[in-house]
Scaffold this active site. Structure first.
Site, PDB file in Angstrom:
ATOM      1  N   LEU B  74       0.631  -1.048  -0.035  1.00  0.00           N
ATOM      2  CA  LEU B  74      -0.073  -0.005  -0.434  1.00  0.00           C
ATOM      3  C   LEU B  74       0.888   0.806  -0.312  1.00  0.00           C
ATOM      4  CD1 LEU B  74      -3.005   1.264  -0.090  1.00  0.00           C
ATOM      5  CD2 LEU B  74      -2.540   1.196   2.603  1.00  0.00           C
ATOM      6  N   ASN B  75       0.794   2.016  -0.747  1.00  0.00           N
ATOM      7  CA  ASN B  75       1.450   2.859  -1.099  1.00  0.00           C
ATOM      8  C   ASN B  75       1.098   4.651  -0.630  1.00  0.00           C
ATOM      9  OD1 ASN B  75       3.556   5.367  -1.640  1.00  0.00           O
ATOM     10  ND2 ASN B  75       2.960   5.162  -3.919  1.00  0.00           N
ATOM     11  N   LYS B  77       1.636   7.135   0.326  1.00  0.00           N
ATOM     12  CA  LYS B  77       2.144   8.696  -0.383  1.00  0.00           C
ATOM     13  C   LYS B  77       0.641   8.903  -1.090  1.00  0.00           C
ATOM     14  CE  LYS B  77       6.917   7.999   1.228  1.00  0.00           C
ATOM     15  NZ  LYS B  77       7.925   7.966   0.960  1.00  0.00           N
ATOM     16  N   ASN B  98       5.813   1.756  14.101  1.00  0.00           N
ATOM     17  CA  ASN B  98       7.053   2.846  14.504  1.00  0.00           C
ATOM     18  C   ASN B  98       7.645   2.945  13.909  1.00  0.00           C
ATOM     19  OD1 ASN B  98       8.044  -0.256  13.841  1.00  0.00           O
ATOM     20  ND2 ASN B  98       9.140  -0.193  14.649  1.00  0.00           N
ATOM     21  N   PHE B  99       7.287   4.044  13.632  1.00  0.00           N
ATOM     22  CA  PHE B  99       7.789   4.974  12.539  1.00  0.00           C
ATOM     23  C   PHE B  99       8.496   6.032  13.152  1.00  0.00           C
ATOM     24  CE2 PHE B  99       6.566   3.793   8.458  1.00  0.00           C
ATOM     25  CZ  PHE B  99       5.408   3.162   8.594  1.00  0.00           C
ATOM     26  N   ARG B 106       1.819  13.648   9.312  1.00  0.00           N
ATOM     27  CA  ARG B 106       2.380  14.453   8.090  1.00  0.00           C
ATOM     28  C   ARG B 106       1.875  13.352   7.198  1.00  0.00           C
ATOM     29  NH1 ARG B 106       7.479  14.496  10.670  1.00  0.00           N
ATOM     30  NH2 ARG B 106       8.372  13.158   9.683  1.00  0.00           N
ATOM     31  N   ASP B 171      15.767  -2.734  20.279  1.00  0.00           N
ATOM     32  CA  ASP B 171      14.457  -3.178  19.792  1.00  0.00           C
ATOM     33  C   ASP B 171      13.008  -4.476  20.133  1.00  0.00           C
ATOM     34  OD1 ASP B 171      15.888  -3.050  16.955  1.00  0.00           O
ATOM     35  OD2 ASP B 171      15.213  -1.596  17.979  1.00  0.00           O
TER      36      ASP B 171
END
Lengths: 402, 402
Positions: B74-75, B77, B98-99, B106, B171
């Site tokens: 899935l894009n 953007k 976890n960006f 944004r 992590d």
């Protein structure tokens, strides 16, 4: 909708038989999320209290991991004591213990017995190797499980011995996994109306963390993954290391090409963008010594803070290696409320952690210092269980409680 | 009571935007507990897939941490891509990412937006330093957070550099804490009918693990806790070390006096029970070099297995230091089902971990290999969301999906 307090675990009662690190960490997180946690200890206290007598060392860990709990003493080696535990269990949602396998069963208060007392009980067992299997009865502490689980084999330098991770990571991986298992069973209980026995073995929580290191074995067709110092565990990324600065050390890592080109700019070496030794990750890995030497030639001329500030400006992943006094006083974590100065009645002015589990919009549980041994005996046995003063006095005389 | 499957997280749908280790570990545990986990990746795959192209190193971690998930591309953007995400979110219970902080906002698909799409959504954010505070935007990977959080400062030897823990413990501490936060919010949702934004910062999950080391600072009135090699992090217990054997190393630790006297018996040195240097823990700590030398003089004459067997017989806490090939083939963990050989269609015959969270009496989710990139596009977009073949073809043409 009732007037439920704005706390995720409001109304959850936890009987906490945890000792040292694994169990107490799990139940502290429950308390910080709003649960009512009752720490049940033997008359002389759980083992970590004994360690506070030998020097003052363990006083801080005790205080760090037992905030917001109420504490009672209870001699589970007596019939009366076990009967009292069952009365508490009948009114509780969770019982959590990290004794060696079989301890609770031999006392006659294991899962089989307690689930009959309260079919809605979630019973949580934390051990080193689990409740089954040939290694079940191996004595398990953080150090020994670090050895058996592989952590030590891949920590440290190739020309040095196997090395433990300095923090007791195995104990705490075990603790948070135990919390996770309890909450999963509590979630399920809404649908089924029944509790469960949930179990976590510390050794098993370690295995996934070895992913990068195991990747080395895969890449090489089965070679023993080595110690790599501060390099990537699979020796698959460069630069990835800890470099000396004038006044300490910094960690630098490039994960994508943009990080590397930005680092070259930060180091004022843009001409190296075409250097075949460094042109992509594969080449930097093949020339790892040269890559590291290049970065070090930059960092060693600067202070930690200068390196970090410059890297940050260029968006290169970097961090100063900080000592624990710096970490304890970290403005960022204090500002976020993760760390907090308190005046502990027994231990003095100390920094204690709150919970890393953040629930936006929930109320915050104000920090209460870890309790004294048996501090809430009257409140729990009298107030909650409804024992009379005479009954409580008799229990004290018999040594069942203190 | 409905015919609910005998799996704790049956019926829970998770939109998994996790990448690399932290997010994917959390969602894999959910899948292993019965949740339906849909791994949503950019058209070129999440970052760890790219690393499988550079040598074969990361192929194993990808396979280890993504079992039992379905995968779509899935894009995000594109406007169309975000619209599709919202359609999925409307039908889901959990979205986990976890960006770095701000990425989702944004793109216009942060918590503020998604909670309007689905007020019951639990939105989980995993980051290095959290969503607030001065260090929020510091780039965070396991290596840099190990540096900033204090792990490196107390790992390694006093005469050596700060050293990372070999496994990516930060992590994974982050990942399991994120799972824990999600389950807490899911539990709460039964009462409130609403979801929450839950957040975990990896750096914060490290702080409690430093308990022993911070105890040193407390005991000494504020000295910087040192690296202690394989000794106790607070230098408060002896013997506690890793000792050489003829063919490797063993970890030995005495926590109570009974362990020490048993060790003396194991070493056939019962006459030392009255030696003032070793008579209790405080004396053994004060004479730590002699204590370690004594134990080493025993272990170095034996093989690892001989030391371990003798110690076990005497009930002295001990473990062999094992390498990762030994750990990967561990009969105990394979027997318990924690480790499993599978034939992975892309990666070959490998060992994968199952979940350390054990729910006695629950059904076991059979292991399915980690999915290929976009493997379930048709199933999810067509079958679940109900898009027509023509709509799916159009999305492919536009590059919104693959």
């Amino acid at each position: 909708m009732t007037d439920r307090p704005n706390l995720p675990l409001a109304g959850v009662t936890v009987i906490d038989l945890g000792q040292i690190y694994q169990g107490p960490y799990a139940t502290m997180l429950m308390a910080k999320a709003g649960a009512d946690v009752i720490k049940v200890e033997p008359p002389n206290g759980e083992p970590i209290r004994a360690r506070t007598k030998v020097g003052r060392h363990a006083a801080l860990p005790l205080a760090m991991l037992n905030s917001n709990k109420r504490a009672v003493t209870l001699n589970l080696k007596t019939e009366q004591g076990r009967a009292l535990l069952k009365r508490m269990v009948a009114r509780a949602d969770v019982l959590l213990e990290n004794f060696a396998p079989g301890v609770m069963d031999r006392l006659g208060i294991g899962w089989d017995v307690l689930q009959e007392v309260n079919p809605r009980l979630v019973y949580a067992s934390g051990t080193g190797y689990g409740l089954s299997g040939p290694d079940r009865d191996s004595l398990a502490m953080d150090l020994t499980v670090q050895a058996a689980s592989g952590v030590m084999s891949v920590t440290g330098f190739p020309d040095g011995p196997p090395t433990k991770a300095g923090p007791a990571v195995v104990d705490f991986l075990g603790g948070i996994h135990l919390y996770a298992a309890v909450l999963t069973a509590l979630y399920e209980r809404h649908f089924t109306g029944r509790g469960r026995l949930v179990e976590v073995a510390m050794q098993e929580t370690v295995y996934p963390t070895l992913a990068s290191n195991l990747g080395f074995a895969y890449k090489t067709g089965g070679e023993v993954p080595p110690r790599t110092g501060n390099r990537h565990g699979g020796l698959a990324t460069a630069p990835y290391n800890v470099y000396p600065a004038k006044d300490g050390h910094v960690a630098v890592i490039c994960v994508v090409e943009a990080h590397w080109t930005a680092l070259l700019d930060a180091m004022e070496r843009p001409e190296l963008k075409d250097d075949p030794r460094f042109v992509d990750n594969a080449h930097r890995v093949a020339n790892m010594a040269d890559t590291d030497a290049l970065v070090q030639s930059w960092t060693e001329r600067l202070t930690r803070d200068e390196v970090f500030a410059t890297a940050r400006r260029h968006r290169v992943p970097c961090a100063p290696v900080r000592n624990l006094i710096e970490v304890m006083n970290d403005k960022h974590m204090h500002g976020r409320g993760m760390l907090e100065w308190i005046d502990h009645p027994e231990v003095g002015r100390i920094v204690v952690p709150n919970s890393p589990l953040r629930f936006h919009g929930a109320d915050r549980v104000a920090t209460l210092p870890s309790p004294r041994l048996g501090e809430h005996n009257a409140e729990i046995y009298g107030g909650w269980l409804g024992l009379t003063d005479a009954e409580i006095a008799a229990l004290r005389e018999a040594g069942t409680i203190t």
